[in-house]
Design a protein around this motif. Sequence first.
Motif, short mmCIF file in Angstrom:
data_model
loop_
_atom_site.label_atom_id
_atom_site.label_comp_id
_atom_site.label_asym_id
_atom_site.label_seq_id
_atom_site.Cartn_x
_atom_site.Cartn_y
_atom_site.Cartn_z
N SER A 127 -3.90 -57.58 117.11
CA SER A 127 -2.85 -56.60 116.85
C SER A 127 -1.59 -56.91 117.65
O SER A 127 -1.66 -57.54 118.71
CB SER A 127 -3.33 -55.19 117.24
OG SER A 127 -4.45 -54.79 116.48
N ARG A 156 2.48 -54.85 118.29
CA ARG A 156 3.29 -53.66 118.01
C ARG A 156 4.75 -53.94 118.35
O ARG A 156 5.25 -53.53 119.40
CB ARG A 156 2.79 -52.46 118.82
CG ARG A 156 3.42 -51.14 118.40
CD ARG A 156 3.05 -50.06 119.38
NE ARG A 156 3.50 -48.74 118.95
CZ ARG A 156 3.96 -47.81 119.78
NH1 ARG A 156 4.03 -48.06 121.07
NH2 ARG A 156 4.33 -46.63 119.32
N ARG A 159 -3.14 -51.88 106.99
CA ARG A 159 -3.18 -52.65 108.26
C ARG A 159 -1.96 -52.40 109.13
O ARG A 159 -2.07 -52.41 110.35
CB ARG A 159 -3.26 -54.15 107.94
CG ARG A 159 -4.48 -54.56 107.14
CD ARG A 159 -4.59 -56.08 107.02
NE ARG A 159 -3.47 -56.68 106.33
CZ ARG A 159 -2.67 -57.60 106.87
NH1 ARG A 159 -2.86 -58.00 108.11
NH2 ARG A 159 -1.68 -58.11 106.16
N GLN A 167 3.26 -51.07 113.95
CA GLN A 167 1.91 -51.36 114.44
C GLN A 167 1.22 -52.26 113.43
O GLN A 167 1.05 -51.89 112.27
CB GLN A 167 1.12 -50.06 114.61
CG GLN A 167 -0.30 -50.26 115.08
CD GLN A 167 -0.38 -50.77 116.50
OE1 GLN A 167 0.28 -50.25 117.39
NE2 GLN A 167 -1.18 -51.81 116.73
N ASN A 217 -2.17 -54.31 112.68
CA ASN A 217 -3.58 -54.49 113.01
C ASN A 217 -4.22 -55.47 112.03
O ASN A 217 -3.67 -55.76 110.96
CB ASN A 217 -4.31 -53.16 112.95
CG ASN A 217 -3.80 -52.15 113.94
OD1 ASN A 217 -3.36 -52.49 115.04
ND2 ASN A 217 -3.86 -50.88 113.57
N SER A 218 -5.37 -55.97 112.41
CA SER A 218 -6.13 -56.89 111.56
C SER A 218 -5.23 -58.01 111.04
O SER A 218 -5.22 -58.32 109.84
CB SER A 218 -6.75 -56.13 110.38
OG SER A 218 -7.60 -55.11 110.84
N LEU A 219 -4.50 -58.61 111.94
CA LEU A 219 -3.54 -59.61 111.55
C LEU A 219 -4.21 -60.84 110.94
O LEU A 219 -5.32 -61.22 111.33
CB LEU A 219 -2.68 -60.02 112.75
CG LEU A 219 -1.58 -59.00 113.10
CD1 LEU A 219 -1.09 -59.20 114.51
CD2 LEU A 219 -0.43 -59.11 112.12
#
Length: 112
Positions: free
Chosen positions: A17, A19, A67, A82, A84-86
């Motif tokens: 992740s 941000r 995501r 944000q 996530n789960s890149l």
Amino acid sequence: QLQVVETGGGLVQAGGSLRPSCAVSGSHFSIYPIAWYRQAPQGTQRELVAEITTSGSLNYADSVKGRFTISTDNAKNTVYLQMNSLKPEDTGIYYCILRGRWGQGIRVTVSS
């Protein structure tokens, strides 16, 4: 003078992740649409990743739905993304735009 400055890019492994933040100065930004775009390393065109419209609606590219989340802190004149789960395909230069003013972009690299 309107300024848009992104921070928070970097290198992350797939599944991780980040941000990034986009700080806005010189404009009251909460009444304007604001968006994150990205440009892939081999791409020539920037694509919309996420946006907040003037009505407050949130829109996302299909490739990031579920995501990524766009949000704002009006007290700080800052918008966040944000992520996530890149995935490796999320790699690219990420830009923030407000009232036609682009930030300088930040690099996000996702390793497999």
